[in-house]
Design an enzyme around this catalytic site. Structure first.
Site, short mmCIF file in Angstrom:
data_model
loop_
_atom_site.label_atom_id
_atom_site.label_comp_id
_atom_site.label_asym_id
_atom_site.label_seq_id
_atom_site.Cartn_x
_atom_site.Cartn_y
_atom_site.Cartn_z
N ARG A 78 50.69 11.23 22.51
CA ARG A 78 51.50 12.01 23.45
C ARG A 78 51.13 11.60 24.86
O ARG A 78 49.96 11.69 25.26
CB ARG A 78 51.30 13.52 23.27
N HIS B 291 47.06 17.20 27.65
CA HIS B 291 46.15 18.33 27.87
C HIS B 291 44.73 18.02 27.42
O HIS B 291 43.96 18.93 27.13
CB HIS B 291 46.65 19.57 27.13
N ASP C 267 54.81 26.46 24.86
CA ASP C 267 55.54 26.38 26.12
C ASP C 267 56.93 27.00 25.99
O ASP C 267 57.44 27.57 26.97
CB ASP C 267 55.64 24.93 26.57
N GLU D 76 60.50 22.06 24.74
CA GLU D 76 59.50 23.06 25.12
C GLU D 76 60.04 24.16 26.03
O GLU D 76 59.26 25.01 26.48
CB GLU D 76 58.32 22.38 25.80
N ASP E 165 51.73 -1.23 25.80
CA ASP E 165 51.03 -2.51 25.86
C ASP E 165 49.65 -2.45 25.21
O ASP E 165 49.20 -3.44 24.62
CB ASP E 165 50.90 -2.98 27.31
#
Length: 275
Positions: A77, A52, A182, A156, A91
């Protein structure tokens, strides 16, 4: 001779090594400078958000570099539970990942496979080209990669709550993080993450996960709510966000110094750009 590098402890290692709950904050601004300021705050962990927030690979890399060396653990996240995105973030050196919107044990198993090399998983091999291995300066990185990565998934929805025991039991999942906002929406209580039914559901999730021997975390900006979840057994809690701290602090400045009934400069006096 090249300098050999040791891998940093994972968030899994930190949680296992202390009985104290780990207190952290979101970094959502997309700014490496802000991330570095937060890294020196004395908090235990930061969550660099790409779901977000205005973050891509380059800005996430810059923030990981900015906080490196501070006594704080960064989690990233991911924007979605997609194998390619997970590979790219691993990576570039993200050691601790949080995957949003995991509703089933099968989804959790897919993510556990995404962070592991074959034969245990499906992570693509590019260590010689990657910051994750410090360009092959971490000894035996391919053989030891699992030890350098921790994986957390986010609960969530009501479906995820119903499946939480099965999700927590998946091998390779190091902890579960509950997202009350959520979850509240999934319960038909949009914007009411402090509703008693939502709080009760979060507390039950924390107890269930803890009983299964996995650490449970949660997002809780209200101090009283955070304390309640800590009392329920939460092992890692986010108690603020960089953008929220800045928003509230700037509003406080305005309220302190701009008195009701006063106005700013006349509209005509404000310089206007020419295009």
């Amino acid at each position: 001779m090249p300098i050999r590098v040791a891998a940093e402890p994972t968030f899994r290692d930190v949680l296992a090594g202390t009985a104290r709950a780990q207190i952290g904050m979101w970094v959502c601004s997309g700014s490496a400078l802000v991330a570095e300021i937060c890294a020196g705050s004395g908090l235990d962990w930061l969550l660099i958000d790409t779901e977000h927030s205005p973050n891509g690979l380059e800005s996430t890399l810059s923030q990981l570099q900015a906080v490196h060396g501070y006594p704080i653990v960064p989690l990233v996240r991911v924007p979605a539970g997609e194998r390619v995105i997970v590979k790219q973030l691993l990576d570039l050196g993200a050691q601790n990942l949080l995957i949003p919107m995991i509703d089933t044990a099968e989804q959790a198993r897919e993510m556990a496979a995404a962070v592991r090399y074959a034969p245990l998983g499906v992570r693509g091999v590019g260590s010689a080209l990657a910051r994750a291995s410090r360009w092959n300066r971490i000894d035996d990185y391919l053989a030891r990669a699992d030890d350098t990565i921790s994986l957390f998934v986010q609960i969530e929805t009501t479906d995820a709550v119903a499946n939480i025991a099965q999700i927590a039991a998946v091998d390779g999942i190091d902890g579960l993080f509950i997202g009350p906002s959520d979850l509240a929406a999934s319960m038909g209580l949009l914007g009411q993450q402090d509703h008693p039914d939502v709080v009760a559901s979060v507390e039950q999730c924390i107890r269930t996960v803890s009983a299964l021997g996995k650490p449970a975390g949660v997002n809780a900006f209200e101090p009283a709510t955070a304390e309640r979840y800590l009392a329920a057994g939460a092992r890692f809690v986010l108690v603020g966000a960089d953008v929220a701290v800045l928003a509230r602090a700037s509003e406080k400045l305005a309220a302190t110094f701009i008195k009701p009934g006063t106005t700013g400069p006349a509209v005509d006096a404000v310089p206007r750009p020419s295009y």
